[in-house]
Each structure stands twice: as structure tokens, then as C-alpha cells.
Design a protein around this motif. Structure first.
Motif, short mmCIF file in Angstrom:
data_model
loop_
_atom_site.label_atom_id
_atom_site.label_comp_id
_atom_site.label_asym_id
_atom_site.label_seq_id
_atom_site.Cartn_x
_atom_site.Cartn_y
_atom_site.Cartn_z
N ALA A 110 -38.91 -5.61 -4.41
CA ALA A 110 -37.94 -6.61 -4.89
C ALA A 110 -37.13 -7.16 -3.73
O ALA A 110 -36.84 -8.36 -3.68
CB ALA A 110 -37.02 -5.99 -5.93
N LEU B 25 -38.20 -10.81 -4.23
CA LEU B 25 -37.33 -11.41 -5.24
C LEU B 25 -35.93 -11.74 -4.73
O LEU B 25 -35.36 -12.78 -5.07
CB LEU B 25 -37.21 -10.47 -6.45
N LEU C 129 -46.32 -7.43 -6.51
CA LEU C 129 -45.23 -7.97 -5.69
C LEU C 129 -45.33 -7.56 -4.23
O LEU C 129 -44.75 -8.21 -3.37
CB LEU C 129 -43.88 -7.50 -6.24
N LEU D 160 -33.37 -15.50 -10.04
CA LEU D 160 -34.30 -14.38 -10.23
C LEU D 160 -35.21 -14.64 -11.43
O LEU D 160 -36.41 -14.38 -11.37
CB LEU D 160 -33.53 -13.08 -10.42
N ALA E 81 -39.27 -15.05 -11.18
CA ALA E 81 -40.11 -14.20 -11.99
C ALA E 81 -41.05 -15.03 -12.86
O ALA E 81 -42.24 -14.70 -13.01
CB ALA E 81 -39.26 -13.28 -12.86
#
Length: 306
Positions: A101, A105, A248, A293, A297
Motif C-alpha cells: 500500500a 496506493l 499490488l 484512495l 482502487a
């Protein structure tokens, strides 16, 4: 303003010891003890009693904490209302997340916030999910992106606002000379006889992989233990086994490595969610980060479908 000693009590309750709470809050243990003694005196009840190496909250302390959950939430909501009414912002944002993440992200969220609030200071912290919640509670971070785990606070915990963000599918890494390398998709059971490269036993990712393999009907033979995705990919490339890697995770390109999506009911995924302290989600920088975010996503999910 809420009495800061209530915040101290919250952290002590979560961490279980005065010394751990002191480390989280940046105080000395004696300072923490002093604050709680004065709080106990002011409310007229004993709040903590020694228990082993830690402390136990009394019934009075538990009642006090339960009654203050709404206070903390309302205070944060008041801050959001004031900021919106005045056209101001917090002036800072602290983002935390687990390794993938933090790389995939959090940077887009940080960029979006820095563009919308150029005067605000943005900070990204890479941390395990459990640590993310400790930092949230101690007010060291504002937004956390975590993988759902049984050890984490439940989604109904009144101290936090938690929201499902995405599902992170896992892919199988195999060397190019593997018989599986020519397939567009594989079932997890197709790799049952392979040597496996996995995280250390007891770690969350190790538990995820072994549970997925068990659901697929086999127990993986762990040949090597790794921590970083890059290390696992290098061992796969060298022919030492196969590995599961999250979608990811950004694995360096290698001519000796093939990344294959899984199919079937036993295909494992990581459930990723965001968490903020209750009442803070409408504060400007936090709201901007959460919106970005969600957008990132959604884009990643659309890419996977495509």
C-alpha cells in the motif's frame, strides 16, 4: 477541547502497559503515571491496578472510556465543521500503510492532497497493520491503509471509521521453464507439488498462503523463507520454487519470471481497508486522501477486469 488525560487513558488501555503507552505518546512513563493519577483523583475513582507486568483497567476506567468515545468523535466533527466554515485546513496529513500500500496506493493519495492543499505537510509511513492502528490511536497518523487481519480492531470499533477499499488478488510466480509458465491462468492446486518460497511461519502473509493452500487441498512444502517480494521473485527466477505475490506488489521485470493469475474458488485475496479516527473523515486533507484512495482502487479493479 477534550482533557488530554483521556487520550492518555485510551492509549494505555490499548497498549496494556504504561511504558508502551509512554513510547507511543512520546512521554516518560512517570509523566503518564502522573497524568493518570491526577485523572483518577479528579473523577474520584481508581482507574488502574497493577496486573503482572502491565495494568488492568477498573470498571470505573472502562465506564469512563466508553462514555468518552462519543466525545472524541464529536470533537473531530466540530473541527471539520470549523475548517469547512472558515475555508481552512489541518495543515498536515500523515498517511500509513503496509508495504505494498505504501508503494502503490499512498503516493497517489499524497500527490492529490499536496495539489489540493499546497501549504500542507504530507508524510508517508510504512508500517505493519497492527502498528498502523497503534499510531492512529496515538494521533501519530491520520489515515491508515491495512490488510484485514483477525488481530486488528473490528470494523465496528467506535474509535475508528473503517471502510472497505479493495480486494488484492494474489498471483503465482513461476520460473519461465516451469510447465505452468505457458498457461494464462492456473488453479492453486496445480502448484501443489512445487517447492514454495514463503514468508516466515507465524507471519500474516504466511498464514494467508497456507490457509489458501489448505482450502485448495494441499499443504505447501516451504523450501525458503523470505521477507521482501523482490527476494522471493529472485529466488523464483533462479529456479528455487514458486511463490504467491499480491497484485499490488511491484515486482521488477525479469525474463526468467512469469506472473500468472489464479482461478478457482480457492484463489486467495487480501482484503484492504482504510481507517481513520472516528469523526475525522470530513476534515479537508483526510477527505481528499480517502477520495483519492477510492479512485485509485477503482482504477486498479477496472484494470484487473480488463
Amino acid at each position: 477541547m477534550i482533557d488530554p488525560r483521556l487520550h492518555v487513558l485510551r492509549v494505555v488501555a490499548e497498549r496494556g502497559t504504561v511504558s508502551a503507552a509512554a513510547a507511543d505518546l512520546g512521554y516518560t512513563p512517570s509523566a503518564i503515571s502522573h497524568q493518570l493519577r491526577t485523572l483518577s483523583r479528579d473523577v474520584g475513582a481508581t482507574l488502574l491496578v497493577p496486573e503482572g507486568r502491565g495494568v488492568r483497567l477498573t470498571g470505573a476506567a472502562l465506564t469512563l472510556l466508553e462514555r468518552t468515545h462519543d466525545l472524541f468523535t464529536q470533537w473531530e466533527e466540530i473541527r471539520a465543521d470549523v475548517q469547512q466554515a472558515s475555508g481552512t485546513s489541518r495543515g498536515y496529513l500523515r498517511l500509513a500503510g503496509f508495504s505494498t500500500a505504501a508503494s502503490a496506493l499512498l503516493p497517489p493519495a499524497a500527490v492529490a492532497v499536496s495539489r489540493a492543499f499546497p501549504q500542507s505537510t504530507i508524510r508517508i509511513i510504512e508500517a505493519d497493520p497492527e502498528v498502523c492502528f497503534d499510531m492512529l490511536l496515538a494521533d501519530h497518523v491520520d489515515v491508515a491503509v491495512v490488510v484485514s487481519m483477525s488481530e486488528l480492531p473490528p470494523t465496528a470499533d467506535p474509535r475508528f471509521e473503517q471502510e472497505r477499499l479493495m480486494e488484492d488478488a494474489l498471483d503465482l510466480l513461476v520460473p519461465t521453464d516451469s510447465p505452468l509458465a505457458t498457461r494464462s491462468r492456473v488453479r492453486l492446486a496445480d502448484a501443489a507439488e512445487e517447492h514454495w518460497i514463503m514468508e516466515h511461519p507465524g507471519r500474516p502473509y504466511h498464514q494467508l498462503v497456507t490457509a489458501a493452500c489448505a482450502a485448495a487441498g494441499f499443504t505447501p512444502e516451504q523450501a525458503h523463507e523470505v521477507v521482501e517480494w523482490d527476494t522471493g521473485a529472485a529466488l523464483v527466477t533462479a529456479g528455487f520454487g514458486v511463490a504467491l505475490v499480491p497484485r499490488l506488489a511491484r515486482i521488477p521485470h525479469s525474463d526468467g519470471l512469469v506472473r500468472i493469475p489464479l482461478r478457482g474458488e480457492a484463489s486467495p485475496v487480501r482484503h484492504v481497508r482504510t481507517s481513520v479516527r472516528s469523526g475525522t473523515s470530513r476534515q479537508p486533507e483526510i477527505a481528499c486522501a480517502l477520495a483519492e484512495l477510492r479512485s485509485v482502487a477503482t482504477s486498479l479493479a477496472e484494470m484487473d477486469v480488463g
